[in-house]
Motif scaffolding. Structure first.
Motif, PDB file in Angstrom:
ATOM      1  N   MET A   1     -50.011  37.184 -66.440  1.00  0.00           N
ATOM      2  CA  MET A   1     -50.682  38.079 -65.506  1.00  0.00           C
ATOM      3  C   MET A   1     -51.693  38.970 -66.208  1.00  0.00           C
ATOM      4  SD  MET A   1     -47.428  40.643 -64.917  1.00  0.00           S
ATOM      5  CE  MET A   1     -46.228  39.321 -64.990  1.00  0.00           C
ATOM      6  N   LYS A   2     -52.511  39.603 -65.380  1.00  0.00           N
ATOM      7  CA  LYS A   2     -53.490  40.593 -65.849  1.00  0.00           C
ATOM      8  C   LYS A   2     -53.077  41.940 -65.283  1.00  0.00           C
ATOM      9  CE  LYS A   2     -57.557  41.095 -63.797  1.00  0.00           C
ATOM     10  NZ  LYS A   2     -58.934  40.874 -63.360  1.00  0.00           N
TER      11      LYS A   2
ATOM     12  N   ALA B   1     -51.024  54.062 -61.449  1.00  0.00           N
ATOM     13  CA  ALA B   1     -50.096  52.935 -61.387  1.00  0.00           C
ATOM     14  C   ALA B   1     -50.787  51.772 -62.081  1.00  0.00           C
ATOM     15  CB  ALA B   1     -49.775  52.594 -59.933  1.00  0.00           C
ATOM     16  N   ILE B   2     -50.119  50.624 -62.127  1.00  0.00           N
ATOM     17  CA  ILE B   2     -50.737  49.420 -62.684  1.00  0.00           C
ATOM     18  C   ILE B   2     -50.660  48.317 -61.643  1.00  0.00           C
ATOM     19  CG2 ILE B   2     -50.615  47.644 -64.483  1.00  0.00           C
ATOM     20  CD1 ILE B   2     -49.448  49.756 -66.349  1.00  0.00           C
ATOM     21  N   GLN B   3     -51.807  47.713 -61.390  1.00  0.00           N
ATOM     22  CA  GLN B   3     -51.848  46.531 -60.530  1.00  0.00           C
ATOM     23  C   GLN B   3     -51.770  45.307 -61.422  1.00  0.00           C
ATOM     24  OE1 GLN B   3     -54.795  46.031 -57.273  1.00  0.00           O
ATOM     25  NE2 GLN B   3     -55.375  44.171 -58.367  1.00  0.00           N
ATOM     26  N   LEU B   4     -50.792  44.443 -61.140  1.00  0.00           N
ATOM     27  CA  LEU B   4     -50.616  43.209 -61.897  1.00  0.00           C
ATOM     28  C   LEU B   4     -51.044  42.043 -61.014  1.00  0.00           C
ATOM     29  CD1 LEU B   4     -47.099  44.045 -63.343  1.00  0.00           C
ATOM     30  CD2 LEU B   4     -49.269  44.092 -64.583  1.00  0.00           C
ATOM     31  N   THR B   5     -51.990  41.258 -61.508  1.00  0.00           N
ATOM     32  CA  THR B   5     -52.413  40.048 -60.815  1.00  0.00           C
ATOM     33  C   THR B   5     -51.761  38.878 -61.535  1.00  0.00           C
ATOM     34  OG1 THR B   5     -54.531  41.096 -60.288  1.00  0.00           O
ATOM     35  CG2 THR B   5     -54.392  38.697 -60.027  1.00  0.00           C
ATOM     36  N   LEU B   6     -50.763  38.270 -60.885  1.00  0.00           N
ATOM     37  CA  LEU B   6     -50.010  37.180 -61.485  1.00  0.00           C
ATOM     38  C   LEU B   6     -50.860  35.922 -61.591  1.00  0.00           C
ATOM     39  CD1 LEU B   6     -47.910  39.292 -60.649  1.00  0.00           C
ATOM     40  CD2 LEU B   6     -46.375  37.422 -60.084  1.00  0.00           C
ATOM     41  N   ALA B   7     -50.434  34.997 -62.431  1.00  0.00           N
ATOM     42  CA  ALA B   7     -51.176  33.752 -62.645  1.00  0.00           C
ATOM     43  C   ALA B   7     -51.402  33.005 -61.328  1.00  0.00           C
ATOM     44  CB  ALA B   7     -50.446  32.859 -63.657  1.00  0.00           C
ATOM     45  N   ASN B   8     -50.481  33.152 -60.371  1.00  0.00           N
ATOM     46  CA  ASN B   8     -50.630  32.462 -59.086  1.00  0.00           C
ATOM     47  C   ASN B   8     -51.466  33.254 -58.077  1.00  0.00           C
ATOM     48  OD1 ASN B   8     -48.956  34.519 -58.161  1.00  0.00           O
ATOM     49  ND2 ASN B   8     -47.191  33.194 -57.796  1.00  0.00           N
ATOM     50  N   GLY B   9     -52.007  34.405 -58.501  1.00  0.00           N
ATOM     51  CA  GLY B   9     -52.861  35.210 -57.640  1.00  0.00           C
ATOM     52  C   GLY B   9     -52.127  36.300 -56.873  1.00  0.00           C
ATOM     53  N   ASN B  10     -50.799  36.277 -56.851  1.00  0.00           N
ATOM     54  CA  ASN B  10     -50.042  37.320 -56.159  1.00  0.00           C
ATOM     55  C   ASN B  10     -50.188  38.648 -56.892  1.00  0.00           C
ATOM     56  OD1 ASN B  10     -49.140  35.470 -54.278  1.00  0.00           O
ATOM     57  ND2 ASN B  10     -47.142  35.175 -55.248  1.00  0.00           N
ATOM     58  N   LEU B  11     -50.056  39.740 -56.143  1.00  0.00           N
ATOM     59  CA  LEU B  11     -50.165  41.071 -56.724  1.00  0.00           C
ATOM     60  C   LEU B  11     -48.809  41.750 -56.785  1.00  0.00           C
ATOM     61  CD1 LEU B  11     -53.351  42.464 -54.933  1.00  0.00           C
ATOM     62  CD2 LEU B  11     -53.197  41.411 -57.194  1.00  0.00           C
ATOM     63  N   GLN B  12     -48.604  42.497 -57.865  1.00  0.00           N
ATOM     64  CA  GLN B  12     -47.455  43.370 -58.005  1.00  0.00           C
ATOM     65  C   GLN B  12     -47.984  44.712 -58.497  1.00  0.00           C
ATOM     66  OE1 GLN B  12     -44.698  41.413 -60.699  1.00  0.00           O
ATOM     67  NE2 GLN B  12     -43.718  40.337 -59.006  1.00  0.00           N
ATOM     68  N   TYR B  13     -47.179  45.752 -58.303  1.00  0.00           N
ATOM     69  CA  TYR B  13     -47.564  47.093 -58.711  1.00  0.00           C
ATOM     70  C   TYR B  13     -46.440  47.736 -59.502  1.00  0.00           C
ATOM     71  CZ  TYR B  13     -51.193  46.332 -55.299  1.00  0.00           C
ATOM     72  OH  TYR B  13     -52.250  45.805 -54.621  1.00  0.00           O
ATOM     73  N   MET B  14     -46.795  48.322 -60.655  1.00  0.00           N
ATOM     74  CA  MET B  14     -45.859  49.108 -61.446  1.00  0.00           C
ATOM     75  C   MET B  14     -46.135  50.566 -61.096  1.00  0.00           C
ATOM     76  SD  MET B  14     -43.412  49.269 -63.756  1.00  0.00           S
ATOM     77  CE  MET B  14     -43.428  47.679 -64.571  1.00  0.00           C
ATOM     78  N   VAL B  15     -45.103  51.236 -60.558  1.00  0.00           N
ATOM     79  CA  VAL B  15     -45.213  52.632 -60.158  1.00  0.00           C
ATOM     80  C   VAL B  15     -44.369  53.461 -61.123  1.00  0.00           C
ATOM     81  CG1 VAL B  15     -44.797  54.281 -58.291  1.00  0.00           C
ATOM     82  CG2 VAL B  15     -45.521  51.935 -57.750  1.00  0.00           C
ATOM     83  N   PHE B  16     -44.944  54.540 -61.625  1.00  0.00           N
ATOM     84  CA  PHE B  16     -44.270  55.412 -62.582  1.00  0.00           C
ATOM     85  C   PHE B  16     -43.781  56.653 -61.844  1.00  0.00           C
ATOM     86  CE2 PHE B  16     -47.707  53.149 -64.784  1.00  0.00           C
ATOM     87  CZ  PHE B  16     -46.939  52.364 -65.621  1.00  0.00           C
ATOM     88  N   LEU B  17     -42.465  56.880 -61.871  1.00  0.00           N
ATOM     89  CA  LEU B  17     -41.859  57.996 -61.157  1.00  0.00           C
ATOM     90  C   LEU B  17     -41.203  58.960 -62.137  1.00  0.00           C
ATOM     91  CD1 LEU B  17     -40.008  55.899 -58.420  1.00  0.00           C
ATOM     92  CD2 LEU B  17     -42.242  56.998 -58.231  1.00  0.00           C
ATOM     93  N   HIS B  18     -41.143  60.222 -61.728  1.00  0.00           N
ATOM     94  CA  HIS B  18     -40.417  61.194 -62.551  1.00  0.00           C
ATOM     95  C   HIS B  18     -39.746  62.223 -61.656  1.00  0.00           C
ATOM     96  CE1 HIS B  18     -43.400  64.474 -62.159  1.00  0.00           C
ATOM     97  NE2 HIS B  18     -44.261  63.498 -62.062  1.00  0.00           N
ATOM     98  N   GLN B  19     -38.641  62.722 -62.160  1.00  0.00           N
ATOM     99  CA  GLN B  19     -37.896  63.811 -61.538  1.00  0.00           C
ATOM    100  C   GLN B  19     -37.343  64.617 -62.699  1.00  0.00           C
ATOM    101  OE1 GLN B  19     -34.028  62.975 -59.689  1.00  0.00           O
ATOM    102  NE2 GLN B  19     -34.795  63.980 -57.849  1.00  0.00           N
TER     103      GLN B  19
END
Length: 150
Positions: free
Chosen positions: A82-83, A113-131
């Motif tokens: 992915m990218k 956040a980080i948008q991940l574009t998978l090799a198959n074109g699907n998107l995922q998102y890494m969200v950073f949370l804190h408390q």
């Protein structure tokens, strides 16, 4: 900035620094992929990292004068996965933000956040949370389904 004498090019995919890898020790498939798909780009940094849905990964930063840096994520054997690119939390799909709000009450999402574009074109998102001092990295599919957390 410098960390222990090594140049560190930002945070790894999981929001933390991995272990720096010498560029000349990367699996041959990685520089070959960059050459074939990112003409004129240079590998600037590589680190062994982990992603909760995959495990061990090689996170590679590439750049070209006049263009923003690009993060490419490969398996430890050199297969392109992915990218990754920076994204503003405010611009993530509403279903992702709704899940975070509902499932992580009391936590605050970082603006970035980080948008991940998978090799198959699907998107995922890494969200950073804190408390307070507690930090969580949550990986979500674009349709709002939970992938994993670390």
């Amino acid at each position: 900035y410098h960390d222990g004498g090594h140049q560190v090019c930002g945070h790894g995919v999981g929001g933390h620094h991995g272990h720096e890898l010498p560029i000349d020790s990367l699996p041959a498939a990685i520089p070959a992929y960059v050459t074939a798909n990112y003409t004129g780009f240079t590998i600037r940094h590589a680190e062994l990292d982990s992603l909760c849905s995959i495990g061990g990964i090689i996170n590679v930063a590439i750049s070209q004068t006049g263009n923003p840096p690009v993060r490419l994520i490969f398996s430890t054997s050199g297969t392109y996965l992915m990218k990754g690119q920076r994204a503003d939390y405010a611009n993530l799909p509403q279903v992702v933000k709704d899940y975070i709000t509902t499932s992580y009450a009391g936590f605050t999402a970082r603006n970035r956040a980080i948008q991940l574009t998978l090799a198959n074109g699907n998107l995922q998102y890494m969200v950073f949370l804190h408390q307070n001092q507690l930090h969580k990295n949550v990986l979500m599919n674009a349709n709002g389904t939970f992938v994993c957390e670390h």
